[in-house]
Design a protein around this motif. Structure first.
Motif, PDB file in Angstrom:
ATOM      1  N   GLY A  81       0.769  -1.121  -0.052  1.00 14.63           N
ATOM      2  CA  GLY A  81       0.010   0.037   0.075  1.00 14.63           C
ATOM      3  C   GLY A  81       0.933   1.255  -0.006  1.00 14.63           C
ATOM      4  O   GLY A  81       0.597   2.232  -0.934  1.00 14.63           O
ATOM      5  N   TYR A 135       1.301   4.313  -3.071  1.00 12.89           N
ATOM      6  CA  TYR A 135       1.216   5.535  -2.591  1.00 12.89           C
ATOM      7  C   TYR A 135       2.429   6.369  -3.092  1.00 12.89           C
ATOM      8  O   TYR A 135       2.297   7.639  -3.754  1.00 12.89           O
ATOM      9  CB  TYR A 135       1.295   5.726  -0.949  1.00 12.89           C
ATOM     10  CG  TYR A 135       1.286   7.058  -0.671  1.00 12.89           C
ATOM     11  CD1 TYR A 135       0.417   8.240  -0.953  1.00 12.89           C
ATOM     12  CD2 TYR A 135       2.255   7.513   0.212  1.00 12.89           C
ATOM     13  CE1 TYR A 135       0.810   9.510  -0.538  1.00 12.89           C
ATOM     14  CE2 TYR A 135       2.757   8.692   0.624  1.00 12.89           C
ATOM     15  CZ  TYR A 135       1.645   9.795   0.189  1.00 12.89           C
ATOM     16  OH  TYR A 135       1.890  10.943   0.702  1.00 12.89           O
ATOM     17  N   TYR A 186      -2.834   4.725   6.088  1.00 10.18           N
ATOM     18  CA  TYR A 186      -3.832   5.404   5.353  1.00 10.18           C
ATOM     19  C   TYR A 186      -3.857   6.683   6.198  1.00 10.18           C
ATOM     20  O   TYR A 186      -3.834   8.008   5.747  1.00 10.18           O
ATOM     21  CB  TYR A 186      -5.138   4.702   5.814  1.00 10.18           C
ATOM     22  CG  TYR A 186      -6.259   5.714   5.098  1.00 10.18           C
ATOM     23  CD1 TYR A 186      -6.679   5.613   3.881  1.00 10.18           C
ATOM     24  CD2 TYR A 186      -7.026   6.789   6.038  1.00 10.18           C
ATOM     25  CE1 TYR A 186      -7.726   6.533   3.334  1.00 10.18           C
ATOM     26  CE2 TYR A 186      -7.644   7.492   5.466  1.00 10.18           C
ATOM     27  CZ  TYR A 186      -8.058   7.302   4.041  1.00 10.18           C
ATOM     28  OH  TYR A 186      -9.049   8.218   3.860  1.00 10.18           O
ATOM     29  N   GLU A 221      -4.897  11.979   0.585  1.00 15.47           N
ATOM     30  CA  GLU A 221      -6.238  11.098   0.431  1.00 15.47           C
ATOM     31  C   GLU A 221      -6.531  10.862  -0.861  1.00 15.47           C
ATOM     32  O   GLU A 221      -7.020   9.865  -1.505  1.00 15.47           O
ATOM     33  CB  GLU A 221      -7.275  11.614   1.067  1.00 15.47           C
ATOM     34  CG  GLU A 221      -6.965  11.421   2.664  1.00 15.47           C
ATOM     35  CD  GLU A 221      -7.117  12.963   3.351  1.00 15.47           C
ATOM     36  OE1 GLU A 221      -7.588  13.440   4.041  1.00 15.47           O
ATOM     37  OE2 GLU A 221      -5.992  13.724   2.653  1.00 15.47           O
ATOM     38  N   VAL A 261      -5.269   8.158  -3.280  1.00 12.33           N
ATOM     39  CA  VAL A 261      -5.690   6.776  -3.181  1.00 12.33           C
ATOM     40  C   VAL A 261      -6.462   6.268  -4.259  1.00 12.33           C
ATOM     41  O   VAL A 261      -7.336   6.855  -4.891  1.00 12.33           O
ATOM     42  CB  VAL A 261      -6.652   6.523  -1.970  1.00 12.33           C
ATOM     43  CG1 VAL A 261      -7.064   5.050  -1.838  1.00 12.33           C
ATOM     44  CG2 VAL A 261      -5.755   6.953  -0.803  1.00 12.33           C
ATOM     45  N   MET A 283      -3.575   0.910  -4.384  1.00 12.43           N
ATOM     46  CA  MET A 283      -3.456   1.049  -2.897  1.00 12.43           C
ATOM     47  C   MET A 283      -4.527   0.707  -2.039  1.00 12.43           C
ATOM     48  O   MET A 283      -4.553   0.229  -0.864  1.00 12.43           O
ATOM     49  CB  MET A 283      -3.429   2.626  -2.802  1.00 12.43           C
ATOM     50  CG  MET A 283      -2.400   3.268  -1.844  1.00 12.43           C
ATOM     51  SD  MET A 283      -2.397   4.990  -1.743  1.00 12.43           S
ATOM     52  CE  MET A 283      -2.248   5.501  -3.658  1.00 12.43           C
ATOM     53  N   ALA A 284      -5.952   1.130  -2.535  1.00 14.63           N
ATOM     54  CA  ALA A 284      -6.998   0.355  -1.594  1.00 14.63           C
ATOM     55  C   ALA A 284      -6.957  -0.956  -1.495  1.00 14.63           C
ATOM     56  O   ALA A 284      -7.278  -1.518  -0.255  1.00 14.63           O
ATOM     57  CB  ALA A 284      -8.338   1.286  -2.560  1.00 14.63           C
ATOM     58  N   LEU A 324     -11.861   3.296   1.161  1.00 12.14           N
ATOM     59  CA  LEU A 324     -10.940   2.428   0.253  1.00 12.14           C
ATOM     60  C   LEU A 324     -11.921   1.683  -0.771  1.00 12.14           C
ATOM     61  O   LEU A 324     -11.442   1.468  -1.983  1.00 12.14           O
ATOM     62  CB  LEU A 324     -10.218   1.199   1.163  1.00 12.14           C
ATOM     63  CG  LEU A 324      -9.332   1.783   2.127  1.00 12.14           C
ATOM     64  CD1 LEU A 324      -8.335   0.472   2.788  1.00 12.14           C
ATOM     65  CD2 LEU A 324      -8.066   2.635   1.656  1.00 12.14           C
ATOM     66  N   ASN A 336     -12.659   3.819  -3.475  1.00  3.83           N
ATOM     67  CA  ASN A 336     -11.595   4.010  -4.384  1.00  3.83           C
ATOM     68  C   ASN A 336     -11.246   2.797  -5.156  1.00  3.83           C
ATOM     69  O   ASN A 336     -10.203   2.684  -5.598  1.00  3.83           O
ATOM     70  CB  ASN A 336     -10.590   4.778  -3.699  1.00  3.83           C
ATOM     71  CG  ASN A 336     -10.797   6.187  -3.489  1.00  3.83           C
ATOM     72  OD1 ASN A 336     -10.725   6.971  -4.265  1.00  3.83           O
ATOM     73  ND2 ASN A 336     -11.396   6.417  -2.289  1.00  3.83           N
TER      74      ASN A 336
END
Length: 334
Positions: free
Chosen positions: A38, A42, A145, A154, A157, A161-162, A192, A195
Motif C-alpha cells: 500500500g 502511494y 492510511y 487522500e 488513493v 493502494m485501496a 477504500l 476508491n
C-alpha cells in the motif's frame, strides 16, 4: 502520528532522487504485505519509486495483490537485498518494533545509513529516526492510511493502494471482528471501497483459496482440540511429522488459533506447532476481552504482540511446552 515538523522532514525525503526501500517482519502476514505494498503504491502515485523487501517468503494467498510478485524475498536474493538496504536513503520499517523481528534483515538495517522511519502498532518500539507508534490502531495498514491523510494526499488513493490497505486491515482485525476495530477503521474501509477495493474479491482471494493440505491439517487440529482451565482456554497443536505428512505449505496454518476462540466460554486460545526445520515450538495466542496474551507471552514464552493477539516460542518439546503452558494459565488464573 508524526509531529508536524517530522512530517515536513519526511516529506522532504520523499523525492524521486532518493532511493527508498520498505521493510517488514519475518514470516510476513496480510498486514505486513498489505501495508508495505500500500505504501509502495502511494509513493508510486507521487512519482516516487520504492522497493519492498521481506526477510522470507509469504503465503500464496497474499500473492494476488498488485505488484506482490515484485517483492524482493531476501532468503532467495540475499546480496540484492543487502545491497539495496545499504544504498537506501530512506528505509520505511513497517509492522515491526525492533530489528530483531526482521530476521536476516536486522543486521543490515542497523548498519544502514539511510533515514529509518517506523510505522507500527506493536508495543515497546525501539529507537528509529522517525517513529509513528500507536498500539490502539488495529493494523499498520490503517496507520499507512493515516500517514497518507496527514500528508493531505487522500486524493491519491487509487485501486491498487485501496486493495492492499483493505487486505491488511481486514486480516489484522480478523475480518473486522476484533475489539480494536473502531468506527474510524470502518470509515477508512468505506473510503477504500469507494476508491476501488472490492470486498468480495479481496475476501475470496485471501481467505477462500484453501489448499488441500490446509484442510487436512485443519481437520486434524479440530479433531483433537482440547479445552482446559475450567473451559476458559483452548489448546491446538501440530507436530512436524504431521506437517510433512500432509504437504504443509507456507500459510496453511494461518488463522487456526482463532478456531479455539469460537468455543463458547473460551477466553484464550493457543496454537502450538513444531517448526518444520528447526528445533523450537512456534506459538500463537489469541484472547477475548481483557485477557492480555501480550504480557503472558512476554512473561513465559519470549514473545509479545497485542493484548488480544500475540506470538511466542519455546525451545522445549511440543509435549513439554503444552504442559508448561497449562501450568502457567492455571497459575495466572486466565
Amino acid at each position: 502520528m508524526f509531529t508536524p515538523t517530522e512530517l515536513l522532514d519526511i516529506n522532504t525525503l520523499l523525492t524521486p532522487e532518493n532511493k527508498i526501500v520498505i521493510l517488514t517482519h519475518y514470516n510476513p502476514d496480510g498486514d505486513a504485505i498489505g501495508s508495505s505494498l500500500g505504501l509502495k503504491h502511494y509513493l508510486k502515485a507521487k512519482g516516487i519509486f520504492a522497493e519492498v523487501i521481506v526477510p522470507n517468503d509469504f503465503p500464496k494467498f497474499l500473492k494476488w495483490m498488485p505488484e506482490s510478485k515484485k517483492v524482493i524475498i531476501a532468503e532467495y536474493k540475499r546480496k540484492l537485498a543487502s545491497d539495496m538496504i545499504a544504498a537506501a536513503d530512506v528505509i520505511f520499517c513497517l509492522d515491526f518494533n525492533s530489528p530483531s523481528r526482521i530476521g536476516l534483515l536486522g543486521d543490515w538495517l542497523v548498519k544502514a545509513q539511510g533515514k529509518k522511519i517506523l510505522i507500527d502498532h506493536h508495543q515497546q518500539p525501539e529507537k528509529f529516526d522517525f517513529v509513528y507508534s500507536d498500539t490502539v490502531i488495529p493494523a499498520t495498514s490503517q496507520m499507512i492510511y493515516h500517514f497518507i491523510e496527514a500528508l493531505n494526499d487522500e486524493k491519491l488513493v487509487n485501486q491498487d493502494m485501496a486493495e492492499c490497505l483493505y487486505t491488511g486491515i481486514m486480516t489484522d482485525t480478523g475480518g473486522f471482528r476484533f475489539r480494536s476495530t473502531s468506527a474510524t477503521t470502518h470509515r477508512i474501509i468505506a473510503h477504500l471501497i469507494e476508491n476501488g477495493a472490492d470486498p468480495a474479491m479481496i475476501t475470496s482471494n485471501t481467505w477462500d483459496t484453501n489448499t488441500v493440505s490446509r484442510l487436512h491439517l485443519l481437520a486434524l487440529v479440530l479433531g483433537r482440540i482440547e479445552v482446559v482451565n475450567d473451559g476458559k482456554v483452548a489448546v491446538l497443536s501440530l507436530t512436524r511429522n504431521e506437517l510433512k505428512e500432509f504437504g504443509f505449505q507456507k500459510g496453511d496454518t494461518e488463522g487456526f488459533v482463532n478456531y479455539g476462540l469460537s468455543i463458547a466460554g473460551v477466553k484464550m486460545s493457543a496454537f502450538f506447532m513444531e517448526d518444520l526445520y528447526e528445533d523450537f515450538i512456534k506459538i500463537s495466542f489469541r484472547s477475548k476481552d481483557d485477557v492480555d496474551v501480550n504480557q503472558f507471552s512476554r512473561k513465559y514464552f519470549s514473545g509479545g504482540g497485542h493484548i488480544n493477539a500475540a506470538g511466542g516460542k519455546s525451545m522445549d518439546s511440543l509435549a513439554g511446552t503444552i504442559e508448561n503452558f497449562k501450568k502457567k494459565v492455571e497459575e495466572e488464573n486466565l
